[in-house]
Design a protein around this motif. Structure first.
Motif, short mmCIF file in Angstrom:
data_model
loop_
_atom_site.label_atom_id
_atom_site.label_comp_id
_atom_site.label_asym_id
_atom_site.label_seq_id
_atom_site.Cartn_x
_atom_site.Cartn_y
_atom_site.Cartn_z
N PHE A 185 0.85 -1.20 0.00
CA PHE A 185 0.00 0.00 0.00
C PHE A 185 0.88 1.24 0.00
CE2 PHE A 185 -2.89 3.12 1.92
CZ PHE A 185 -3.96 2.98 1.06
N ALA A 186 0.70 2.09 -0.99
CA ALA A 186 1.65 3.18 -1.21
C ALA A 186 1.13 4.57 -0.86
CB ALA A 186 2.07 3.17 -2.69
N PHE A 187 -0.05 4.68 -0.32
CA PHE A 187 -0.64 6.00 -0.17
C PHE A 187 -0.76 6.43 1.29
CE2 PHE A 187 -2.14 4.10 -4.10
CZ PHE A 187 -1.60 5.01 -4.99
N THR A 188 -0.45 7.68 1.53
CA THR A 188 -0.49 8.24 2.86
C THR A 188 -1.91 8.61 3.24
OG1 THR A 188 1.62 9.25 2.29
CG2 THR A 188 0.62 9.93 4.36
N ARG A 189 -2.59 9.31 2.33
CA ARG A 189 -3.97 9.74 2.59
C ARG A 189 -4.64 10.18 1.30
NH1 ARG A 189 -0.58 12.89 5.46
NH2 ARG A 189 -1.21 11.67 7.25
N LEU A 190 -5.90 10.53 1.42
CA LEU A 190 -6.69 11.03 0.30
C LEU A 190 -7.03 12.49 0.58
CD1 LEU A 190 -8.26 10.06 -2.31
CD2 LEU A 190 -10.23 9.81 -0.81
N SER A 191 -6.78 13.36 -0.39
CA SER A 191 -7.08 14.78 -0.25
C SER A 191 -8.26 15.15 -1.14
CB SER A 191 -5.88 15.64 -0.68
OG SER A 191 -4.78 15.39 0.15
N VAL A 192 -9.19 15.92 -0.59
CA VAL A 192 -10.34 16.41 -1.35
C VAL A 192 -10.30 17.94 -1.26
CG1 VAL A 192 -12.84 16.32 -1.64
CG2 VAL A 192 -11.64 14.38 -0.60
N TYR A 193 -10.35 18.60 -2.43
CA TYR A 193 -10.26 20.06 -2.48
C TYR A 193 -11.61 20.67 -2.82
CZ TYR A 193 -5.24 19.44 -2.45
OH TYR A 193 -3.97 19.09 -2.10
N TRP A 234 5.91 9.89 0.72
CA TRP A 234 7.26 9.35 0.65
C TRP A 234 7.68 8.94 -0.76
CZ3 TRP A 234 4.00 7.88 4.73
CH2 TRP A 234 4.32 8.50 5.94
N LYS A 235 6.85 9.28 -1.77
CA LYS A 235 7.18 8.99 -3.17
C LYS A 235 7.55 7.54 -3.41
CE LYS A 235 6.91 13.44 -4.08
NZ LYS A 235 5.71 13.89 -3.45
N ARG A 236 6.78 6.64 -2.83
CA ARG A 236 7.06 5.21 -2.97
C ARG A 236 6.86 4.70 -4.39
NH1 ARG A 236 3.98 4.06 2.62
NH2 ARG A 236 2.79 5.77 1.80
N TYR A 237 6.09 5.45 -5.18
CA TYR A 237 5.85 5.01 -6.55
C TYR A 237 7.12 4.94 -7.38
CZ TYR A 237 6.11 9.89 -8.07
OH TYR A 237 6.53 11.16 -8.33
#
Length: 150
Positions: A84-92, A120-123
């Motif tokens: 799992f590579a994501f820290t969080r989800l942002s909604v603007y 952390w730019k894991r991609y």
């Protein structure tokens, strides 16, 4: 993996989660006529409650004169996904300069800006097939959470 390819691959899941969040907020508006939220504890708790069954919890909110950012953490079910590579989800959201957001029935017509964040730019270290699997697993996890809810 290059950023352009990464952004292209994750866009489908970002739109998927935007529609889910939009639906939860729309349901709230249909029962309460409007939805006003600001960076305060009451809004934090209300949004967390609205999105809990979808596997999200409010991490924080950032407001300025031009916009409002809702930061959502992924709850345990998503964190169990391999790689799992994501820290969080942002909604603007746009706002009118009062550091809060008002949603009514007309607020759901436009596409919402939603981004999967990776602090952390894991991609950079991921292969394309690996990222595609993680993104697919995220959608499947959401469907599993919905089945458990019923």
């Amino acid at each position: 993996m290059e950023f352009e390819k990464y952004a292209e691959l994750k866009k489908d899941v970002e739109v998927y989660f935007a529609e889910i969040i939009k639906k939860r907020f729309q349901d709230y508006v249909s029962n309460n006529f409007e939805f006003h939220f600001a960076p305060d504890a009451q809004s934090h708790n209300l949004i967390s409650d609205l999105l809990r069954d979808d596997g999200f919890e409010v991490f924080g909110m950032n407001a300025n004169m031009d916009g409002f950012e809702l930061l959502l953490d992924f709850r345990n079910a998503y964190l169990e996904i391999d790689n799992f590579a994501f820290t969080r989800l942002s909604v603007y959201f746009n706002n009118d300069g009062n550091y809060s957001v008002y949603l009514d029935e007309s607020s759901f017509d436009d596409e919402w800006e939603t981004y999967l964040e990776d602090d952390w730019k894991r991609y950079y270290r991921m292969e394309e097939a690996e990222l595609v699997k993680v993104l697919s697993d995220m959608k499947n996890m959401h469907l599993t959470l919905q089945l458990k809810k019923t």
